[in-house]
Design an enzyme around this catalytic site. Structure first.
Site, PDB file in Angstrom:
ATOM      1  N   ARG A 124       6.511  16.432 -13.352  1.00 57.47           N
ATOM      2  CA  ARG A 124       5.117  16.587 -13.827  1.00 57.47           C
ATOM      3  C   ARG A 124       4.391  15.246 -14.045  1.00 57.47           C
ATOM      4  O   ARG A 124       3.419  15.175 -14.785  1.00 57.47           O
ATOM      5  CB  ARG A 124       5.055  17.426 -15.106  1.00 57.47           C
ATOM      6  N   LYS A 146      -6.717   8.830  -5.272  1.00 56.85           N
ATOM      7  CA  LYS A 146      -6.582   9.979  -4.370  1.00 56.85           C
ATOM      8  C   LYS A 146      -5.193   9.943  -3.750  1.00 56.85           C
ATOM      9  O   LYS A 146      -4.787   8.928  -3.172  1.00 56.85           O
ATOM     10  CB  LYS A 146      -7.633   9.925  -3.260  1.00 56.85           C
ATOM     11  N   GLU A 188     -13.539  -0.537   7.078  1.00 55.27           N
ATOM     12  CA  GLU A 188     -13.776  -0.199   5.671  1.00 55.27           C
ATOM     13  C   GLU A 188     -14.391  -1.395   4.932  1.00 55.27           C
ATOM     14  O   GLU A 188     -15.225  -1.231   4.055  1.00 55.27           O
ATOM     15  CB  GLU A 188     -12.476   0.243   4.987  1.00 55.27           C
ATOM     16  N   GLU A 246     -15.222  12.047  -7.757  1.00 55.78           N
ATOM     17  CA  GLU A 246     -16.185  12.242  -6.678  1.00 55.78           C
ATOM     18  C   GLU A 246     -17.135  13.413  -6.927  1.00 55.78           C
ATOM     19  O   GLU A 246     -17.299  14.287  -6.098  1.00 55.78           O
ATOM     20  CB  GLU A 246     -15.460  12.421  -5.327  1.00 55.78           C
ATOM     21  N   ARG A 250     -19.341   8.341  -5.993  1.00 57.36           N
ATOM     22  CA  ARG A 250     -18.167   8.004  -5.160  1.00 57.36           C
ATOM     23  C   ARG A 250     -18.381   8.440  -3.711  1.00 57.36           C
ATOM     24  O   ARG A 250     -17.766   7.890  -2.793  1.00 57.36           O
ATOM     25  CB  ARG A 250     -16.889   8.627  -5.750  1.00 57.36           C
ATOM     26  N   ASN A 254     -17.991   7.364   1.507  1.00 55.18           N
ATOM     27  CA  ASN A 254     -17.827   8.120   2.758  1.00 55.18           C
ATOM     28  C   ASN A 254     -18.841   7.706   3.820  1.00 55.18           C
ATOM     29  O   ASN A 254     -19.015   8.408   4.824  1.00 55.18           O
ATOM     30  CB  ASN A 254     -17.953   9.633   2.485  1.00 55.18           C
ATOM     31  N   HIS A 261     -15.160  11.840  10.970  1.00 49.52           N
ATOM     32  CA  HIS A 261     -14.273  13.014  10.943  1.00 49.52           C
ATOM     33  C   HIS A 261     -14.542  13.915  12.139  1.00 49.52           C
ATOM     34  O   HIS A 261     -13.617  14.438  12.757  1.00 49.52           O
ATOM     35  CB  HIS A 261     -14.462  13.810   9.640  1.00 49.52           C
TER      36      HIS A 261
HETATM   37  P1  NAD Z   1      -0.527   3.680   8.000  1.00 49.05           P
HETATM   38  O1  NAD Z   1      -0.106   3.846   6.609  1.00 49.05           O
HETATM   39  O2  NAD Z   1      -0.051   4.689   8.987  1.00 49.05           O
HETATM   40  O3  NAD Z   1      -0.124   2.218   8.487  1.00 49.05           O
HETATM   41  C1  NAD Z   1      -0.395   1.838   9.817  1.00 49.05           C
HETATM   42  C2  NAD Z   1       0.845   1.282  10.515  1.00 49.05           C
HETATM   43  O4  NAD Z   1       1.071  -0.035  10.051  1.00 49.05           O
HETATM   44  C3  NAD Z   1       2.125   2.050  10.229  1.00 49.05           C
HETATM   45  O5  NAD Z   1       2.878   2.115  11.401  1.00 49.05           O
HETATM   46  C4  NAD Z   1       2.834   1.192   9.186  1.00 49.05           C
HETATM   47  O6  NAD Z   1       4.222   1.348   9.189  1.00 49.05           O
HETATM   48  C5  NAD Z   1       2.433  -0.190   9.644  1.00 49.05           C
HETATM   49  N1  NAD Z   1       2.407  -1.221   8.621  1.00 49.05           N
HETATM   50  C6  NAD Z   1       1.956  -1.118   7.354  1.00 49.05           C
HETATM   51  N2  NAD Z   1       1.924  -2.326   6.777  1.00 49.05           N
HETATM   52  C7  NAD Z   1       2.394  -3.202   7.681  1.00 49.05           C
HETATM   53  C8  NAD Z   1       2.578  -4.607   7.664  1.00 49.05           C
HETATM   54  N3  NAD Z   1       2.205  -5.363   6.644  1.00 49.05           N
HETATM   55  N4  NAD Z   1       3.106  -5.183   8.763  1.00 49.05           N
HETATM   56  C9  NAD Z   1       3.422  -4.430   9.857  1.00 49.05           C
HETATM   57  N5  NAD Z   1       3.238  -3.113   9.941  1.00 49.05           N
HETATM   58  C10 NAD Z   1       2.717  -2.514   8.855  1.00 49.05           C
HETATM   59  O7  NAD Z   1      -2.127   3.651   8.132  1.00 49.05           O
HETATM   60  P2  NAD Z   1      -3.283   3.222   7.125  1.00 49.05           P
HETATM   61  O8  NAD Z   1      -4.453   2.987   7.983  1.00 49.05           O
HETATM   62  O9  NAD Z   1      -2.851   2.171   6.180  1.00 49.05           O
HETATM   63  O10 NAD Z   1      -3.525   4.537   6.252  1.00 49.05           O
HETATM   64  C11 NAD Z   1      -4.043   5.721   6.800  1.00 49.05           C
HETATM   65  C12 NAD Z   1      -3.832   6.828   5.789  1.00 49.05           C
HETATM   66  O11 NAD Z   1      -4.525   6.511   4.595  1.00 49.05           O
HETATM   67  C13 NAD Z   1      -4.323   8.189   6.243  1.00 49.05           C
HETATM   68  O12 NAD Z   1      -3.330   9.153   5.980  1.00 49.05           O
HETATM   69  C14 NAD Z   1      -5.529   8.446   5.343  1.00 49.05           C
HETATM   70  O13 NAD Z   1      -5.724   9.823   5.077  1.00 49.05           O
HETATM   71  C15 NAD Z   1      -5.149   7.690   4.105  1.00 49.05           C
HETATM   72  N6  NAD Z   1      -6.293   7.271   3.275  1.00 49.05           N
HETATM   73  C16 NAD Z   1      -6.232   7.541   1.944  1.00 49.05           C
HETATM   74  C17 NAD Z   1      -7.256   7.147   1.122  1.00 49.05           C
HETATM   75  C18 NAD Z   1      -7.159   7.406  -0.360  1.00 49.05           C
HETATM   76  O14 NAD Z   1      -8.142   7.141  -1.057  1.00 49.05           O
HETATM   77  N7  NAD Z   1      -6.034   7.855  -0.846  1.00 49.05           N
HETATM   78  C19 NAD Z   1      -8.362   6.453   1.638  1.00 49.05           C
HETATM   79  C20 NAD Z   1      -8.384   6.178   3.004  1.00 49.05           C
HETATM   80  C21 NAD Z   1      -7.328   6.590   3.826  1.00 49.05           C
HETATM   81  N1  GLY Z   2     -11.694   6.606   0.500  1.00 50.47           N
HETATM   82  C1  GLY Z   2     -12.714   7.254  -0.245  1.00 50.47           C
HETATM   83  C2  GLY Z   2     -12.418   7.383  -1.696  1.00 50.47           C
HETATM   84  O1  GLY Z   2     -11.458   6.863  -2.179  1.00 50.47           O
HETATM   85  O2  GLY Z   2     -13.146   8.037  -2.374  1.00 50.47           O
END
Ligand code: NAD
Ligand code: GLY
Length: 370
Positions: A124, A146, A188, A246, A250, A254, A261
């Site tokens: 939890r 998030k 971003e 949000e 917030r 987007n 998307h």
């Molecule tokens: P990812 O986590 O898939 O990383 C991209 C690639 O880079 C992977 O293959 C990973 O293993 C590799 N990698 C990571 N760090 C590395 C490093 N320092 N050196 C070498 N390789 C490395 O992709 P991402 O773009 O970081 O994240 C995308 C995800 O984030 C999506 O699932 C999306 O929904 C989520 N997201 C979440 C939020 C949130 O607010 N929680 C916001 C935006 C995106």
């Molecule tokens: N990536 C959008 C948010 O965190 O609200």
């Protein structure tokens, strides 16, 4: 930039935390000590990132008085699922985690979303620390709480708002990031300049091309990268503190994402990584805003120049405009009924616009494919 100079606070009352922006893992033990001393620490990561930074992070946990254990998930968005989540939970049990334990997410946004949801759910809710290693994760996903996983029916459909106790960004980890991921993360960064900060925008106009040239040449990352990340963190921290769940401001985070998307859905997530779709989306949003008379042609051109300097696309792919409009409508349903666009008025200032001028939007989309 020296390690951990003036951390950035995310001000959420009793759940406030600091984002430490550093150029090494040197200060990590000091940051972790109050959070992990005497506790078991599951480092949720994937084999790629664990192989690069697992050793340094484990050493830091030991130096902080904690006991590290690796909990690895496979590398890739396709593994951000409930079944992998279940395996992560079982691994936490096997590793002997209890209610006083801590989960550390070491990796990009995929690992961070999984680690965050695991921390929110295990017994939890246990302590969470984010150690983001992609540019996207450092400026966006590790901040703001998030967390979650995907369903077959759609992305991020299961999850929770769950804030970490700390975020530690060693931005030098970006040196090993594949170039395409680095460029995608820059989308971003560009977003933050356009939605909130004309001074950051000017810095990006000056430095995006040389930073990208250094990355392409595999030269050391320029110090300005740390400065840019820190500024993005400050902006996101401010937005999250103002609207954690949000229900209002917030939504400006987007910017470009409604278009993105729809583009990702219509190209079945195969053609673009997320940041590339966001880049196209920001150009589409600005072009539509200009057509509505909200912003100048100069703004559209300046934004396009920075996006292109980052090596990101602006051209809308050849997809059916009716299908794009249908994808917007599905996004609207998913977001609770109102089709919303975040549109720029000036550099550093955006407006939340509900509804759309359908014929203008259609003609903008058609023109962007030309
Ligand atoms: P990812 O986590 O898939 O990383 C991209 C690639 O880079 C992977 O293959 C990973 O293993 C590799 N990698 C990571 N760090 C590395 C490093 N320092 N050196 C070498 N390789 C490395 O992709 P991402 O773009 O970081 O994240 C995308 C995800 O984030 C999506 O699932 C999306 O929904 C989520 N997201 C979440 C939020 C949130 O607010 N929680 C916001 C935006 C995106
Ligand atoms: N990536 C959008 C948010 O965190 O609200």
């Amino acid at each position: 930039m020296t390690a951990c100079e003036t951390p950035v606070q995310v001000n959420l009352g009793s759940r406030s935390y600091y984002i430490h922006v550093a150029a090494s893992f040197e200060e990590l033990p000091n940051v972790l000590a109050p959070l992990v001393e005497g506790r078991r620490c599951a480092v949720v990561s994937n084999p790629t990132v664990w192989g690069l930074y697992g050793g340094a992070v484990s050493e830091a946990i030991v130096a902080a008085g904690g006991t590290p254990v690796a909990v690895l998930m496979p590398d890739g968005e396709e593994y951000k699922t409930l079944s992998v989540f279940e395996r992560v939970m079982e691994d936490c049990v096997t590793a002997g985690l209890d209610r006083s334990s801590v989960i550390l997410g070491l990796g990009g946004g995929v690992v961070g979303d999984m680690a965050g949801f695991a921390a929110a759910s295990y017994m939890r809710g246990i302590g969470l620390v984010h150690l983001p290693t992609t540019l996207l994760a450092q400026v966006d996903s590790a901040i703001g709480g998030k967390t979650g996983v995907n369903l077959v029916s759609g992305k991020n459909l299961v999850g929770a708002f769950y804030q970490p106790r700390a975020v530690y960004i060693n931005w030098k980890t970006l040196a090993s990031l594949p170039e395409r991921e680095m460029r995608a993360g820059f989308a971003e960064v560009i977003k933050y300049g356009m939605i909130a900060d004309a001074a950051l925008w000017e810095l990006l106009e000056e430095t995006t091309a040389p930073v990208m040239a250094a990355i392409s040449a595999h030269a050391p990352l320029p110090e300005v990268v740390g400065e840019i990340i820190r500024r993005c963190c400050e902006i996101k921290a401010g937005v999250v503190a103002a609207d954690e769940c949000e229900s209002g401001v917030r939504a400006i985070l987007n910017y470009g994402h409604t278009f993105a998307h729809a583009i990702e859905t219509l190209t079945r997530y195969r053609t673009y990584v997320h940041g590339e779709a966001v880049a196209i989306g920001m150009h589409a949003a600005a072009t539509y805003a200009h057509a509505l008379g909200l912003c100048s042609a100069e703004l559209v051109a300046r934004q396009r120049a920075v996006i292109e300097a980052a090596g990101l696309p602006t051209r809308l792919p050849r997809v059916n405009v009716d299908e794009l409009m249908a994808a917007f409508a599905r996004d609207k349903k998913a977001r609770g009924g109102s089709l919303t666009f975040i549109l720029p008025e000036a550099i550093g200032r955006v407006k939340v616009v509900h509804g759309c001028d359908e014929s203008l939007l259609r003609s903008t989309l058609t023109a962007l494919q030309a």
